[in-house]
Design a protein around this motif. Structure first.
Motif, PDB file in Angstrom:
ATOM      1  N   LEU A  22     -15.588   1.844   7.896  1.00 53.22           N
ATOM      2  CA  LEU A  22     -14.982   3.212   7.975  1.00 53.22           C
ATOM      3  C   LEU A  22     -14.417   3.742   9.318  1.00 53.22           C
TER       4      LEU A  22
ATOM      5  N   TYR B 215     -11.428   8.943   1.653  1.00 59.00           N
ATOM      6  CA  TYR B 215     -13.171   8.257   0.489  1.00 59.00           C
ATOM      7  C   TYR B 215     -13.668   8.938   0.003  1.00 59.00           C
TER       8      TYR B 215
ATOM      9  N   ILE C  29     -13.176   0.060   4.543  1.00 59.72           N
ATOM     10  CA  ILE C  29     -11.913   0.568   4.380  1.00 59.72           C
ATOM     11  C   ILE C  29     -11.411   0.902   5.320  1.00 59.72           C
ATOM     12  N   CYS C  30     -10.120   1.426   6.226  1.00 58.25           N
ATOM     13  CA  CYS C  30      -9.225   1.983   7.361  1.00 58.25           C
ATOM     14  C   CYS C  30      -8.161   2.637   7.171  1.00 58.25           C
TER      15      CYS C  30
ATOM     16  N   ARG D  33       0.705  -0.905  -0.406  1.00 59.34           N
ATOM     17  CA  ARG D  33      -0.510  -0.196  -0.090  1.00 59.34           C
ATOM     18  C   ARG D  33       0.469   1.170   0.078  1.00 59.34           C
TER      19      ARG D  33
ATOM     20  N   THR E 270      -7.069  -5.714  -1.959  1.00 57.34           N
ATOM     21  CA  THR E 270      -5.704  -6.028  -0.955  1.00 57.34           C
ATOM     22  C   THR E 270      -5.316  -7.089  -1.449  1.00 57.34           C
TER      23      THR E 270
ATOM     24  N   VAL F 107      -8.710   1.312  -7.763  1.00 53.80           N
ATOM     25  CA  VAL F 107     -10.323   0.886  -7.182  1.00 53.80           C
ATOM     26  C   VAL F 107     -12.337   1.846  -7.994  1.00 53.80           C
TER      27      VAL F 107
ATOM     28  N   ASP G 139     -12.493  -6.832   3.586  1.00 56.15           N
ATOM     29  CA  ASP G 139     -11.426  -5.833   4.025  1.00 56.15           C
ATOM     30  C   ASP G 139     -10.877  -5.142   2.683  1.00 56.15           C
ATOM     31  N   GLU G 140     -10.793  -3.649   2.270  1.00 56.64           N
ATOM     32  CA  GLU G 140     -10.016  -3.610   1.256  1.00 56.64           C
ATOM     33  C   GLU G 140      -9.257  -2.128   1.547  1.00 56.64           C
ATOM     34  N   PRO G 141      -8.184  -2.286   2.896  1.00 60.76           N
ATOM     35  CA  PRO G 141      -7.439  -0.737   2.792  1.00 60.76           C
ATOM     36  C   PRO G 141      -6.775  -0.368   1.420  1.00 60.76           C
TER      37      PRO G 141
ATOM     38  N   TYR H 106      -7.868   0.453  -1.075  1.00 65.23           N
ATOM     39  CA  TYR H 106      -8.851   1.210  -1.797  1.00 65.23           C
ATOM     40  C   TYR H 106      -8.517   2.427  -1.093  1.00 65.23           C
ATOM     41  N   ASN H 107      -7.650   2.377   0.170  1.00 65.66           N
ATOM     42  CA  ASN H 107      -7.352   4.342   0.764  1.00 65.66           C
ATOM     43  C   ASN H 107      -6.709   4.648  -0.530  1.00 65.66           C
TER      44      ASN H 107
END
Length: 342
Positions: free
Chosen positions: A252, A235, A212-213, A91, A136, A189, A178-180, A182-183
């Protein structure tokens, strides 16, 4: 799940010290063979008991049976070599030694289904199960076969769909992806990331969620957060597309974050798991602090769609801290629930 403001966690809870080294991600197991299977089930029972005693409404396995939220799923797939490792940037934040995709990926047998059945036998409460999302997953590997992030994501989406359908049949009420990532990878995305997630949920009748965290409370993540400025608007780039998707719920990060709460307006109509517990701090929130976060969120999400939650998983935290945070989450939600029904 008819209760107003039902509480849940984003996923992991700390593991007991007899099962794995505590407060650590990717911690090796301390048991082997049948003793490990039994130890994982005992840890799952403990995690369930912690949630139940704290007053958490939607319970999970606390991810007690897996070393890591992404790689444990990948370990069970064909086409990935864990002995052939490469260092990749996860990431865009930190380097990690990861397994290599060496051939066509496939799921030869269920991964978490027996664990989910075991959890279902232990409780009558609604249960949530977390799976890694396709984007992820591809970000936690070195791909020497497909040579295309998108192609590999579609392959993983089909595999996740097989697993999700069996988890649903095992009695899981909410399946969370779980899709961290995405940030971080906004263009991907919007181009194909959400489309692959919709492939993963195809045909499911249970509730589906995307989490998404901004990551676990590990140094690489907390250092990255310091570079994001006074307002975290990540976001904003992905919520409009998520709002149009078939995903039911969005999880979130809100507590102690710089996410402007009004961004939740962009997913109006979705159920929202509002992170009201900071997992990057050992300070246990007061119920009133949790309540204050939930009240702010209620300006932008209907009460019937608000699900108080944690920002992320709590695996790296001491068990007593995690226990305190679970209790604070339930107590804070109770304050606001009473205000809404008074």
């Amino acid at each position: 799940m008819t209760r107003l403001l039902p509480t849940s966690t984003a996923g992991s809870l700390p593991k007991p010290s007899w099962l794995a080294e505590p407060e650590k991600l990717w911690s090796p197991w301390k048991l082997q063979g049948d003793a490990l299977i039994e130890g994982k089930q005992d840890a799952l029972r403990v995690a369930l008991q912690e949630q139940t005693c704290a007053g958490i409404d939607i319970v999970s396995d606390g991810e007690q049976t897996r070393q890591h939220f992404v790689t444990t799923f990948i370990e069970h797939l064909a086409g990935v070599d864990f002995n052939q490792r490469e260092t990749v940037r996860i990431r865009n934040r930190y380097d990690a030694s990861v397994p290599t995709v060496v051939g066509a990926v496939s799921r030869e047998k269920p991964v978490f289904v027996e664990d989910a059945k075991f959890l279902r036998q232990q409780t009558k409460a609604p249960i949530k199960w977390a799976l890694p999302g396709p984007m992820t997953m591809i970000d936690t590997l070195y791909d020497a076969h497909y040579k295309s992030r998108e192609k590999l994501a579609w392959e993983f989406a089909a595999i996740l769909n097989q697993e999700a359908r069996e988890l649903e049949a095992a009695g899981v009420d909410i399946i969370q992806f779980d899709e961290p990532a995405y940030n971080v990878f906004f263009d991907e995305v919007n181009d194909w990331g959400i489309a692959t997630l919709e492939r993963a949920i195809e045909g499911l009748k249970c509730q589906t969620a995307v989490h998404i965290c901004y990551g676990y409370g590990i140094k690489a993540n907390t250092d990255w957060k310091k570079t994001l400025g006074d307002e975290w608007r990540q976001y904003e780039k992905i919520f409009p597309k998520i709002q149009q998707s078939n995903i039911d719920m969005v999880s979130l990060e809100c507590q102690n974050s710089h996410v402007p709460m009004d961004l939740i307006e962009l997913i109006r109509g979705k159920k929202v798991m509002v992170g009201a517990i900071d997992v990057a701090s050992h300070t246990v929130e007061t119920p009133e602090e949790v309540a204050a976060t939930l009240r702010k969120a209620l300006q932008f999400v209907d009460a019937g769609n608000l699900y108080p939650c944690t920002n992320c998983g709590m695996a790296p935290l001491p068990r007593a801290v995690a226990r305190g945070k679970l209790q604070a989450l339930a107590a804070g939600a109770a304050i606001v629930r009473q205000e809404l029904t008074a």
